[in-house]
Scaffold this motif. Sequence first.
Motif, PDB file in Angstrom:
ATOM      1  N   GLU A  86      12.395  -5.831   9.597  1.00 52.79           N
ATOM      2  CA  GLU A  86      11.799  -4.728   8.831  1.00 52.79           C
ATOM      3  C   GLU A  86      10.971  -5.271   7.683  1.00 52.79           C
ATOM      4  O   GLU A  86      11.326  -6.273   7.057  1.00 52.79           O
ATOM      5  N   MET A  87       9.883  -4.594   7.410  1.00 52.02           N
ATOM      6  CA  MET A  87       8.996  -5.065   6.351  1.00 52.02           C
ATOM      7  C   MET A  87       8.820  -4.014   5.264  1.00 52.02           C
ATOM      8  O   MET A  87       9.063  -2.820   5.465  1.00 52.02           O
TER       9      MET A  87
ATOM     10  N   LYS B 242       6.195  -8.151   3.057  1.00 56.09           N
ATOM     11  CA  LYS B 242       7.401  -8.950   2.900  1.00 56.09           C
ATOM     12  C   LYS B 242       8.499  -8.447   3.829  1.00 56.09           C
ATOM     13  O   LYS B 242       8.458  -7.312   4.305  1.00 56.09           O
ATOM     14  N   LYS B 243       9.491  -9.316   4.050  1.00 54.39           N
ATOM     15  CA  LYS B 243      10.692  -8.856   4.723  1.00 54.39           C
ATOM     16  C   LYS B 243      11.446  -7.903   3.809  1.00 54.39           C
ATOM     17  O   LYS B 243      11.605  -8.171   2.625  1.00 54.39           O
TER      18      LYS B 243
ATOM     19  N   MET C  62       0.831  -1.187   0.000  1.00 54.51           N
ATOM     20  CA  MET C  62       0.000   0.000   0.000  1.00 54.51           C
ATOM     21  C   MET C  62       0.871   1.244   0.000  1.00 54.51           C
ATOM     22  O   MET C  62       0.621   2.210   0.670  1.00 54.51           O
ATOM     23  N   GLU C  63       1.934   1.212  -0.741  1.00 58.50           N
ATOM     24  CA  GLU C  63       2.929   2.272  -0.740  1.00 58.50           C
ATOM     25  C   GLU C  63       2.631   3.284  -1.824  1.00 58.50           C
ATOM     26  O   GLU C  63       2.200   2.936  -2.924  1.00 58.50           O
TER      27      GLU C  63
ATOM     28  N   SER D  66       6.898   2.707   2.932  1.00 54.52           N
ATOM     29  CA  SER D  66       6.728   1.275   2.699  1.00 54.52           C
ATOM     30  C   SER D  66       6.168   0.587   3.938  1.00 54.52           C
ATOM     31  O   SER D  66       6.083  -0.635   3.979  1.00 54.52           O
ATOM     32  N   LYS D  67       5.827   1.373   4.949  1.00 60.65           N
ATOM     33  CA  LYS D  67       5.336   0.811   6.208  1.00 60.65           C
ATOM     34  C   LYS D  67       3.999   1.424   6.583  1.00 60.65           C
ATOM     35  O   LYS D  67       3.787   1.897   7.691  1.00 60.65           O
ATOM     36  N   ALA D  68       3.064   1.401   5.637  1.00 58.36           N
ATOM     37  CA  ALA D  68       1.756   2.015   5.871  1.00 58.36           C
ATOM     38  C   ALA D  68       1.056   1.468   7.105  1.00 58.36           C
ATOM     39  O   ALA D  68       0.462   2.246   7.863  1.00 58.36           O
TER      40      ALA D  68
END
Length: 516
Positions: free
Chosen positions: A488-489, A496-497, A1-2, A55-57
């Motif tokens: 971290e994802m 994903k990692k 969702m980036e 990248s971490k919504a």
Amino acid sequence: MELSAATLLPVALASLAILVSVLRRSKSASSSDKRRPPGPPCLPFIGSLLHLVTSKAPVVLRDLARKYGPVMYLRLGRVDHVVISSPAAAQEVLRDNNLNFSSRPNLLVTETICYGGLDIAFAPYGAYWRTLRKLCTMELLSARKVRQFAHIRDTETLSMIQNVRAASTSGKPVHLASLLLACANSITAKAAFGEVCDAELREQFLTAMEVGVSAGGGFCVGDLFPSLWFVDVITGLKGGLWKARRQIDAVFDTIIAESEARREKKKTSTTATAEEDDILSVILQIKDEGEIKFPVGNTNVKAIILDLFIGGTETTATSVEWIMSELMRNPDVMQKVQAEVRRTFDNKKPQDHEAHIEELHYMKMIIKETLRMHPPLPLMIPHECRQTCDIGGFKVLEGSRILINAWAIGRNPDSWEDAEVFRPERFEDSNLDYKGTQYEYLPFGSGRRMCPGSNFGLAALDLILARLLYYFNWSLLGGMRPDELDTEMIAGATAKKKNPLNLVATPYNVPMETQS
């Protein structure tokens, strides 16, 4: 969702032409505005989009919810979104108002990759979707059908073990992500198509599908700014999605033609039974026999099979990678679960392994704990509000898109003691399951639109993980300490990692007759 900065640029340029009109707002707010959920301030035209340039919504939305509440309003572009971040609010959406939130928004990826919403995941709520859901649960992915695919899981997971063994004997690190994805894809392909889909066709299909999954995890300009639909054309996004769709179509056309030819041959055979049918053959048979009340063509068939691939490959592979990451960070847990697996599998033939999976109670707790912390779809698939209603004491307007932050709910400190700590033992005396009836734990969703293929995915996940733990001892590269392994994802449609897991595998001393 980036959402990338590159995507925002054409939006910002287009906004200049209408910025003045946007700023001319009425000073008097309507009663519905007064009662809408609280949320962060909105910028002109783009609303709260800048919060999602990340990248971490799921993490960002969790942090915002701590300030604004578990029912939070976000204006993303020109579309209202409501973010749900607590079990109580999730229950209101997924149970108490289930029917009102049972539909999906029409997105660019729905129009292109998902065959105009003819698939199960994105089909709008109605008779067509209800029929697909019944077909899935009663025929295609029933418990009986999942058991029928045991031989496929056995063969493909043993093939993966041989690939890991080959890497270990050569002294190379094992790149788990690629091996897991290949294994999950092979299981899904053979269950879906039988033997008619060769490696080359699978590779073409996966390449095209990756484009669709990537786009589905982000925001397209046209999805948030309907009047700016042309931006997705100018940037090439829409053209890229249609190119991927044509590639998927070509693969499907070949596979369906081969499957139809094989079915014609089977009609003259007295040895084949319905139990031997792959999922595609079952769908084609149902289509030919006219058991479905609405017309079903090859496009519908493709849409149904596509969902199976999207739900049965990347989510399974990603979940196993997260599990192995958490085990490497917690050596005591790894030691305990490997002892359980080896105590259960020792002196058993490989083909009997799956029959003993239910005896692996601690491994099952580890899977549940990992799915709590790393749900396969961290923000689920968006729901759409069909009629204005109240959630958590706030008014949610018709047409609003609902994002349920399963990642945040699984880490809610009000529901989970030491929520950020990986502790499988918390499930030892727990009655929490995957059925979606307990709203503090929603790895596969809940209600009408919960994942219909969870049993299929979990059966593959169980055996893949058990065999990785049984056949190998695992260690980190270069003397890395467990606490140095990051978690971290990168969160798109799936989480994903950020840094794929690479490990050193050392074969466990299993008697040779039980390895082959």
